[in-house]
Write a protein that holds these residues in place. Structure first.
Motif, PDB file in Angstrom:
ATOM      1  N   ARG A 156       0.837  -1.198   0.000  1.00 46.78           N
ATOM      2  CA  ARG A 156       0.000   0.000   0.000  1.00 46.78           C
ATOM      3  C   ARG A 156       0.873   1.249   0.000  1.00 46.78           C
ATOM      4  O   ARG A 156       1.491   1.615   1.007  1.00 46.78           O
ATOM      5  CB  ARG A 156      -0.911  -0.008   1.226  1.00 46.78           C
ATOM      6  CG  ARG A 156      -2.112  -0.935   1.092  1.00 46.78           C
ATOM      7  CD  ARG A 156      -3.209  -0.328   0.241  1.00 46.78           C
ATOM      8  NE  ARG A 156      -3.701   0.892   0.846  1.00 46.78           N
ATOM      9  CZ  ARG A 156      -4.668   0.912   1.776  1.00 46.78           C
ATOM     10  NH1 ARG A 156      -5.248  -0.219   2.168  1.00 46.78           N
ATOM     11  NH2 ARG A 156      -5.075   2.057   2.295  1.00 46.78           N
ATOM     12  N   GLN A 258      -8.489  -5.543  -0.533  1.00 44.77           N
ATOM     13  CA  GLN A 258      -9.450  -4.526  -0.936  1.00 44.77           C
ATOM     14  C   GLN A 258     -10.256  -3.993   0.244  1.00 44.77           C
ATOM     15  O   GLN A 258     -10.688  -2.837   0.254  1.00 44.77           O
ATOM     16  CB  GLN A 258     -10.407  -5.091  -2.002  1.00 44.77           C
ATOM     17  CG  GLN A 258     -11.430  -4.110  -2.535  1.00 44.77           C
ATOM     18  CD  GLN A 258     -10.788  -2.868  -3.157  1.00 44.77           C
ATOM     19  OE1 GLN A 258      -9.628  -2.900  -3.572  1.00 44.77           O
ATOM     20  NE2 GLN A 258     -11.536  -1.772  -3.220  1.00 44.77           N
ATOM     21  N   ASN A 260      -9.107  -3.253   2.985  1.00 39.96           N
ATOM     22  CA  ASN A 260      -8.220  -2.381   3.768  1.00 39.96           C
ATOM     23  C   ASN A 260      -7.655  -3.079   5.004  1.00 39.96           C
ATOM     24  O   ASN A 260      -7.351  -2.442   6.006  1.00 39.96           O
ATOM     25  CB  ASN A 260      -8.976  -1.107   4.191  1.00 39.96           C
ATOM     26  CG  ASN A 260      -8.051   0.029   4.537  1.00 39.96           C
ATOM     27  OD1 ASN A 260      -6.959   0.150   3.977  1.00 39.96           O
ATOM     28  ND2 ASN A 260      -8.462   0.879   5.467  1.00 39.96           N
ATOM     29  N   PHE A 279     -10.827  -5.008  -8.844  1.00 41.57           N
ATOM     30  CA  PHE A 279     -10.953  -3.740  -8.131  1.00 41.57           C
ATOM     31  C   PHE A 279     -10.257  -2.608  -8.893  1.00 41.57           C
ATOM     32  O   PHE A 279      -9.254  -2.051  -8.432  1.00 41.57           O
ATOM     33  CB  PHE A 279     -10.373  -3.874  -6.721  1.00 41.57           C
ATOM     34  CG  PHE A 279     -11.020  -4.969  -5.916  1.00 41.57           C
ATOM     35  CD1 PHE A 279     -12.333  -4.844  -5.480  1.00 41.57           C
ATOM     36  CD2 PHE A 279     -10.328  -6.137  -5.635  1.00 41.57           C
ATOM     37  CE1 PHE A 279     -12.938  -5.855  -4.741  1.00 41.57           C
ATOM     38  CE2 PHE A 279     -10.926  -7.156  -4.896  1.00 41.57           C
ATOM     39  CZ  PHE A 279     -12.240  -7.017  -4.449  1.00 41.57           C
ATOM     40  N   GLN A 281     -11.094   0.321  -9.158  1.00 43.13           N
ATOM     41  CA  GLN A 281     -11.176   1.580  -8.423  1.00 43.13           C
ATOM     42  C   GLN A 281      -9.973   1.808  -7.508  1.00 43.13           C
ATOM     43  O   GLN A 281      -9.760   2.920  -7.000  1.00 43.13           O
ATOM     44  CB  GLN A 281     -12.469   1.632  -7.590  1.00 43.13           C
ATOM     45  CG  GLN A 281     -12.544   0.650  -6.429  1.00 43.13           C
ATOM     46  CD  GLN A 281     -13.081  -0.722  -6.808  1.00 43.13           C
ATOM     47  OE1 GLN A 281     -13.004  -1.113  -7.978  1.00 43.13           O
ATOM     48  NE2 GLN A 281     -13.640  -1.435  -5.840  1.00 43.13           N
ATOM     49  N   SER A 282      -9.151   0.764  -7.304  1.00 41.09           N
ATOM     50  CA  SER A 282      -7.976   0.888  -6.434  1.00 41.09           C
ATOM     51  C   SER A 282      -6.723   1.298  -7.200  1.00 41.09           C
ATOM     52  O   SER A 282      -5.616   1.240  -6.662  1.00 41.09           O
ATOM     53  CB  SER A 282      -7.718  -0.432  -5.696  1.00 41.09           C
ATOM     54  OG  SER A 282      -8.765  -0.715  -4.789  1.00 41.09           O
ATOM     55  N   LYS A 283      -6.903   1.728  -8.427  1.00 40.06           N
ATOM     56  CA  LYS A 283      -5.783   2.191  -9.244  1.00 40.06           C
ATOM     57  C   LYS A 283      -4.998   3.278  -8.510  1.00 40.06           C
ATOM     58  O   LYS A 283      -5.579   4.222  -7.970  1.00 40.06           O
ATOM     59  CB  LYS A 283      -6.326   2.734 -10.574  1.00 40.06           C
ATOM     60  CG  LYS A 283      -5.295   3.375 -11.465  1.00 40.06           C
ATOM     61  CD  LYS A 283      -5.975   3.922 -12.720  1.00 40.06           C
ATOM     62  CE  LYS A 283      -5.004   4.688 -13.590  1.00 40.06           C
ATOM     63  NZ  LYS A 283      -5.664   5.257 -14.796  1.00 40.06           N
ATOM     64  N   LYS A 285      -3.322   2.892  -5.745  1.00 41.29           N
ATOM     65  CA  LYS A 285      -3.180   2.621  -4.311  1.00 41.29           C
ATOM     66  C   LYS A 285      -2.031   1.651  -4.020  1.00 41.29           C
ATOM     67  O   LYS A 285      -1.397   1.727  -2.963  1.00 41.29           O
ATOM     68  CB  LYS A 285      -4.484   2.049  -3.763  1.00 41.29           C
ATOM     69  CG  LYS A 285      -4.465   1.792  -2.256  1.00 41.29           C
ATOM     70  CD  LYS A 285      -5.764   1.153  -1.785  1.00 41.29           C
ATOM     71  CE  LYS A 285      -6.921   2.134  -1.806  1.00 41.29           C
ATOM     72  NZ  LYS A 285      -8.152   1.552  -1.199  1.00 41.29           N
ATOM     73  N   TRP A 286      -1.776   0.737  -4.950  1.00 43.76           N
ATOM     74  CA  TRP A 286      -0.794  -0.323  -4.719  1.00 43.76           C
ATOM     75  C   TRP A 286       0.486  -0.110  -5.526  1.00 43.76           C
ATOM     76  O   TRP A 286       0.445   0.321  -6.670  1.00 43.76           O
ATOM     77  CB  TRP A 286      -1.392  -1.680  -5.079  1.00 43.76           C
ATOM     78  CG  TRP A 286      -2.502  -2.093  -4.166  1.00 43.76           C
ATOM     79  CD1 TRP A 286      -3.839  -1.839  -4.329  1.00 43.76           C
ATOM     80  CD2 TRP A 286      -2.382  -2.786  -2.927  1.00 43.76           C
ATOM     81  NE1 TRP A 286      -4.545  -2.338  -3.268  1.00 43.76           N
ATOM     82  CE2 TRP A 286      -3.679  -2.932  -2.385  1.00 43.76           C
ATOM     83  CE3 TRP A 286      -1.303  -3.318  -2.216  1.00 43.76           C
ATOM     84  CZ2 TRP A 286      -3.923  -3.584  -1.183  1.00 43.76           C
ATOM     85  CZ3 TRP A 286      -1.542  -3.961  -1.015  1.00 43.76           C
ATOM     86  CH2 TRP A 286      -2.829  -4.091  -0.513  1.00 43.76           C
ATOM     87  N   TYR A 363      -2.065   1.179 -13.407  1.00 47.23           N
ATOM     88  CA  TYR A 363      -2.687   0.776 -12.134  1.00 47.23           C
ATOM     89  C   TYR A 363      -1.668   0.827 -10.998  1.00 47.23           C
ATOM     90  O   TYR A 363      -1.978   1.253  -9.884  1.00 47.23           O
ATOM     91  CB  TYR A 363      -3.251  -0.637 -12.270  1.00 47.23           C
ATOM     92  CG  TYR A 363      -4.120  -1.082 -11.114  1.00 47.23           C
ATOM     93  CD1 TYR A 363      -5.498  -0.951 -11.165  1.00 47.23           C
ATOM     94  CD2 TYR A 363      -3.563  -1.676  -9.976  1.00 47.23           C
ATOM     95  CE1 TYR A 363      -6.307  -1.380 -10.111  1.00 47.23           C
ATOM     96  CE2 TYR A 363      -4.347  -2.108  -8.927  1.00 47.23           C
ATOM     97  CZ  TYR A 363      -5.729  -1.952  -9.005  1.00 47.23           C
ATOM     98  OH  TYR A 363      -6.521  -2.375  -7.952  1.00 47.23           O
TER      99      TYR A 363
END
Length: 421
Positions: A156, A258, A260, A279, A281-283, A285-286, A363
């Motif tokens: 993260r 995902q 959290n 997921f 929408q988590s572009k 974040k990682w 991503y």
């Protein structure tokens, strides 16, 4: 003037003759292709790999209109090769066997498999050498690798940034453990998640970093070595301090990530693609980084797992099966399609130089496929002996979280020796 006309006519006739010859050759080649590449083949593989073979079959069928490929999935191929090849339910032409079992199975039953030493000669050097070695018995190639699983850490980025952690300063497991102690205390989240599936066996991952496994390169059990003492030492810290948590499956790891609940997890390319697909929408974040080394400047490259293709020796479609295997392992477009859609990492090293494989993936804001390629090429090979599957099952009774937490190194190794007697 007349001479010029004669010369011109002669040139025209020569060109036309050449074109006719080329056309005839193309037609003949096309006819030969159609004559060879027609028929039906049946592939039986495991559930996870089924969609990959469907994609490969579809691409092959588009090129060869008279070919039909039927892909069937089962829960377990390793323990059912006889039924898959010769049982009335399947009578498959091709099936798949895991890396850890392939040497055991082809050593025991080489007469069941089509020897491919000759047919693979033209492209064998393009494939990962350690995988080919694993598929070879007494100098004969009985299988070919389908995929490989280089390992890295997905982490993260936002949490690391908030904690003021610069990943470029993380070089060793000691560094990562210190980071984990701080983040675990501050967030209460799982610092490292790892799937308990065989392809993510933490003890084999760590030992592979040091260039060994259950067996050293001489084929002898290696548990009394200094390398395994270091594996146990790091494992005791990770499990004893609650910095790592085993989770039953890849899907559960991704879902917890995902939700959290996870700061980082050990991943191969299939995890990365699953995360992106499930997921989107988590572009951003990682992030991705190599596993820490045992010491500064040490090896950070680890690869563990993969399946192999074997062809039924009794098939009536041996030529067609071999042509499909060659196409599936070497066709450039297919390698990238399989990677981008399913995370299937290629065993053809030519693919590691593709422009598309070295592009940044938005991503992760990283050239993640390039990193995995570097890991694969830098990792040590695992010595899968013919007895590897049996020994692995026995060792699991000793090398587990409970014993790692509560027993010292000497007791653990004595337990391994006792169970292997």
């Amino acid at each position: 003037m007349k001479r010029c006309i004669r010369i011109t006519l002669l040139l025209i006739m020569t060109v036309m003759l050449c074109l006719m010859v080329v056309s005839c050759n193309k037609k003949q080649n096309s006819e030969n292709n159609e004559r060879v590449l027609k028929g039906n083949i049946k592939i039986v593989t495991d559930v996870e790999h089924g969609p990959q073979f469907e994609l490969a079959a579809e691409a092959f069928e588009k090129l060869h209109k008279k070919v039909n490929i039927n892909v069937i999935t089962v829960k377990d191929t390793d323990n059912n090769v006889e039924a898959i090849f010769n049982g009335p339910q399947y009578e498959a032409d091709i099936t798949t066997i895991n890396d850890s079992s392939i040497k055991h199975i082809i050593t025991k039953n080489s007469e069941k498999f089509l020897e491919m030493t000759g047919s693979v000669k033209g492209y064998k050097d393009e494939l990962l050498a350690n995988k080919i070695y694993n598929d070879t018995v007494k100098g004969k190639v009985y299988a070919l690798p389908w995929d490989t699983y280089p390992k890295a850490l997905l982490y993260r980025k936002d949490i690391f940034a908030k904690e003021g952690i610069d990943i470029n300063r993380i070089k060793s497991w000691s560094d990562y453990i210190e980071v984990g102690r701080k983040i675990s205390k501050d967030t209460g989240k799982i610092f490292i998640a790892n799937s308990s599936e065989d392809n993510n066996d933490i003890y084999l991952l760590l030992s592979n970093q040091l260039g060994t496994s259950y067996f050293n390169q001489s084929g002898k059990l290696d548990f009394k070595s200094q390398k395994w003492a270091r594996v146990i030492e790091i494992s005791k810290i990770l499990y004893g301090e609650g910095l790592i948590q085993e989770i039953p499956s890849k899907d559960e790891v991704i879902n917890k990530a995902q939700l959290n609940k996870i700061v980082s997890f050990i991943a191969d390319p299939t995890y990365a693609v699953t995360l992106m697909n499930k997921f989107p929408q988590s572009k951003g974040k990682w992030g991705v980084m190599k596993l820490p080394a045992f010491e500064d400047g040490g090896n950070r490259d680890v690869s563990l797992g993969g399946i192999n293709l074997v062809i039924n020796k009794n098939t009536s479609e041996s030529n067609l099966s071999e042509e499909f295997v060659k196409f599936a392992l070497t066709d450039g477009k297919l390698q990238m399609d399989l990677l981008n859609k399913y995370g299937r990492f290629p065993v053809s090293t030519d693919a590691y130089n593709f422009v598309d494989l070295n592009k940044s993936i938005t991503y992760f804001d990283s050239t993640i496929w390039n990193l995995f390629g570097s890991v694969e090429q830098g990792s040590f090979s695992i010595n899968y002996t013919k007895n590897f599957p049996d020994i692995r099952e026995k060792i699991k009774r000793v090398l587990n979280e409970t014993n790692i937490k509560n027993e010292n190194y000497k007791s653990i190794i004595e337990g391994v020796e006792t169970i292997l007697k």
